[in-house]
Design a protein around this motif. Structure first.
Motif, PDB file in Angstrom:
ATOM      1  N   ASN A   5      30.134  13.380  29.755  1.00 43.28           N
ATOM      2  CA  ASN A   5      29.578  14.868  30.179  1.00 43.28           C
ATOM      3  C   ASN A   5      28.924  15.930  29.473  1.00 43.28           C
ATOM      4  N   LEU A   6      28.025  16.402  29.960  1.00 43.68           N
ATOM      5  CA  LEU A   6      26.930  16.967  29.320  1.00 43.68           C
ATOM      6  C   LEU A   6      27.143  18.357  28.628  1.00 43.68           C
ATOM      7  N   THR A   7      27.557  19.066  27.412  1.00 41.44           N
ATOM      8  CA  THR A   7      27.940  20.002  27.257  1.00 41.44           C
ATOM      9  C   THR A   7      27.360  21.282  27.282  1.00 41.44           C
ATOM     10  N   ILE A   8      27.048  22.831  27.685  1.00 39.76           N
ATOM     11  CA  ILE A   8      26.637  24.096  28.381  1.00 39.76           C
ATOM     12  C   ILE A   8      27.361  24.650  26.968  1.00 39.76           C
ATOM     13  N   LEU A   9      26.644  25.134  26.356  1.00 41.25           N
ATOM     14  CA  LEU A   9      26.529  26.326  25.399  1.00 41.25           C
ATOM     15  C   LEU A   9      26.801  27.953  26.493  1.00 41.25           C
ATOM     16  N   VAL A  10      28.308  28.619  26.478  1.00 46.44           N
ATOM     17  CA  VAL A  10      27.965  30.418  27.373  1.00 46.44           C
ATOM     18  C   VAL A  10      28.013  30.544  25.815  1.00 46.44           C
ATOM     19  N   LEU A  11      27.116  31.514  25.432  1.00 42.76           N
ATOM     20  CA  LEU A  11      27.340  32.058  24.212  1.00 42.76           C
ATOM     21  C   LEU A  11      28.189  33.370  24.588  1.00 42.76           C
ATOM     22  N   PHE A  12      28.168  34.143  23.969  1.00 40.07           N
ATOM     23  CA  PHE A  12      27.781  35.100  24.751  1.00 40.07           C
ATOM     24  C   PHE A  12      28.611  36.864  23.231  1.00 40.07           C
ATOM     25  N   TYR A  13      28.966  38.077  23.527  1.00 36.51           N
ATOM     26  CA  TYR A  13      28.546  39.175  22.446  1.00 36.51           C
ATOM     27  C   TYR A  13      30.063  39.677  23.951  1.00 36.51           C
ATOM     28  N   SER A  14      31.172  40.287  23.613  1.00 31.18           N
ATOM     29  CA  SER A  14      31.405  40.911  24.759  1.00 31.18           C
ATOM     30  C   SER A  14      32.686  42.905  23.981  1.00 31.18           C
ATOM     31  N   ARG A  15      31.699  43.714  24.067  1.00 30.98           N
ATOM     32  CA  ARG A  15      32.942  44.715  23.574  1.00 30.98           C
ATOM     33  C   ARG A  15      34.037  44.886  24.000  1.00 30.98           C
ATOM     34  N   HIS A  16      33.576  45.220  25.321  1.00 29.74           N
ATOM     35  CA  HIS A  16      35.296  45.420  26.241  1.00 29.74           C
ATOM     36  C   HIS A  16      35.791  45.128  27.573  1.00 29.74           C
ATOM     37  N   GLY A  17      34.636  43.911  27.402  1.00 30.75           N
ATOM     38  CA  GLY A  17      35.236  42.679  28.644  1.00 30.75           C
ATOM     39  C   GLY A  17      34.304  41.944  30.082  1.00 30.75           C
ATOM     40  N   ALA A  18      33.597  43.289  29.868  1.00 32.74           N
ATOM     41  CA  ALA A  18      32.513  43.237  30.767  1.00 32.74           C
ATOM     42  C   ALA A  18      31.731  41.758  30.625  1.00 32.74           C
ATOM     43  N   THR A  19      30.816  41.419  30.009  1.00 34.79           N
ATOM     44  CA  THR A  19      30.334  40.894  29.603  1.00 34.79           C
ATOM     45  C   THR A  19      30.513  39.094  29.226  1.00 34.79           C
ATOM     46  N   ARG A  20      32.012  39.921  28.839  1.00 31.45           N
ATOM     47  CA  ARG A  20      33.270  38.012  28.921  1.00 31.45           C
ATOM     48  C   ARG A  20      33.071  37.919  30.296  1.00 31.45           C
ATOM     49  N   LYS A  21      33.363  38.793  31.228  1.00 31.71           N
ATOM     50  CA  LYS A  21      34.024  38.425  32.356  1.00 31.71           C
ATOM     51  C   LYS A  21      32.429  37.437  33.425  1.00 31.71           C
ATOM     52  N   LEU A  22      31.350  37.840  32.954  1.00 34.44           N
ATOM     53  CA  LEU A  22      29.848  37.229  32.931  1.00 34.44           C
ATOM     54  C   LEU A  22      30.350  36.209  32.991  1.00 34.44           C
ATOM     55  N   ALA A  23      30.232  35.680  31.354  1.00 32.51           N
ATOM     56  CA  ALA A  23      30.325  34.734  30.926  1.00 32.51           C
ATOM     57  C   ALA A  23      31.000  33.270  31.700  1.00 32.51           C
ATOM     58  N   GLU A  24      32.406  33.740  32.258  1.00 29.43           N
ATOM     59  CA  GLU A  24      33.256  33.104  32.628  1.00 29.43           C
ATOM     60  C   GLU A  24      32.843  32.653  33.413  1.00 29.43           C
ATOM     61  N   LEU A  25      31.596  33.194  34.633  1.00 32.31           N
ATOM     62  CA  LEU A  25      31.742  33.223  35.818  1.00 32.31           C
ATOM     63  C   LEU A  25      30.262  32.207  36.083  1.00 32.31           C
TER      64      LEU A  25
END
Length: 201
Positions: A5-25
């Motif tokens: 499988n191809l690995t796609i990197l989802v690289l993020f910084y999240s202080r309060h969790g909102a950007t992390r939720k977007l990363a998970e989507l």
């Protein structure tokens, strides 16, 4: 013959969790494409105190990114909350340390996309997305946006832009991701993965 499988990197910084939720989507969108796996990674916070250091492993959530993650991935999604219309210093600090990958051309020709969240509705989502594209262009990555064939771009009353997925999190970071924001984030991850599959033909 089975290909890995191809690995796609989802690289993020999240202080309060909102950007992390977007990363998970976005990861959900990536993994909806057969033959693609999402690898969620984050970056350590930057301290103004010279002696302060983050632990080697975050207390929870995604592990910290390593430079090998960049060379091993077939594509990359980059996400950061907005800081005065720009990416957060932690994400900028990470990219400032990738000169060896730039010199070797390790990322040239790979597809990429960007995503962000803001506390206020007009708090610089688009300028942040554009600012995150700049180091990606310098690395030779092929930056993808969201086309208007995604009808949510016309109906959203919150985040979601042609430059990348976004979310209006509110000043306390508690605003729930809307259906339009969710669909656009998943669509962006799917588009990134589908492009990686085509490029790796």
């Amino acid at each position: 013959m089975n290909h890995p499988n191809l690995t796609i990197l989802v690289l993020f910084y999240s202080r309060h969790g909102a950007t992390r939720k977007l990363a998970e989507l976005i990861a959900q969108g990536i993994e909806s494409v057969p033959g693609c796996d999402a690898r969620l990674r984050t970056v350590p916070a930057v301290s103004t105190v010279a002696e302060a250091t983050e632990p080697d492993v975050p207390a929870d959530g995604a592990p910290y990114v390593e430079l090998d993650d960049l060379t091993e991935c077939a594509g990359i999604a980059v996400g950061s909350p907005t800081r005065f219309g720009n990416m957060a210093s932690a994400m900028k600090y990470f990219w400032d340390g990738t000169a060896s990958q730039w010199l070797s051309g390790a990322l040239a020709g790979k597809p990429a996309c960007v995503f962000t969240s803001t506390g206020s509705l007009h708090g610089g989502q688009e300028s942040t997305l554009l600012s995150m594209m700049i180091p990606l262009f310098h690395h030779g990555l092929m930056v993808l946006g969201l086309p208007y064939t995604n009808p949510e771009l016309m109906t959203t009353s919150s985040g979601g832009t042609p430059y990348g997925a976004s979310h209006w999190s509110g000043l306390d970071g508690k605003k729930v991701i809307t259906e339009d924001e969710k669909r656009l984030a998943i669509a962006l991850g799917k588009r990134l993965a589908e492009t990686a599959v085509k490029l790796n033909g």
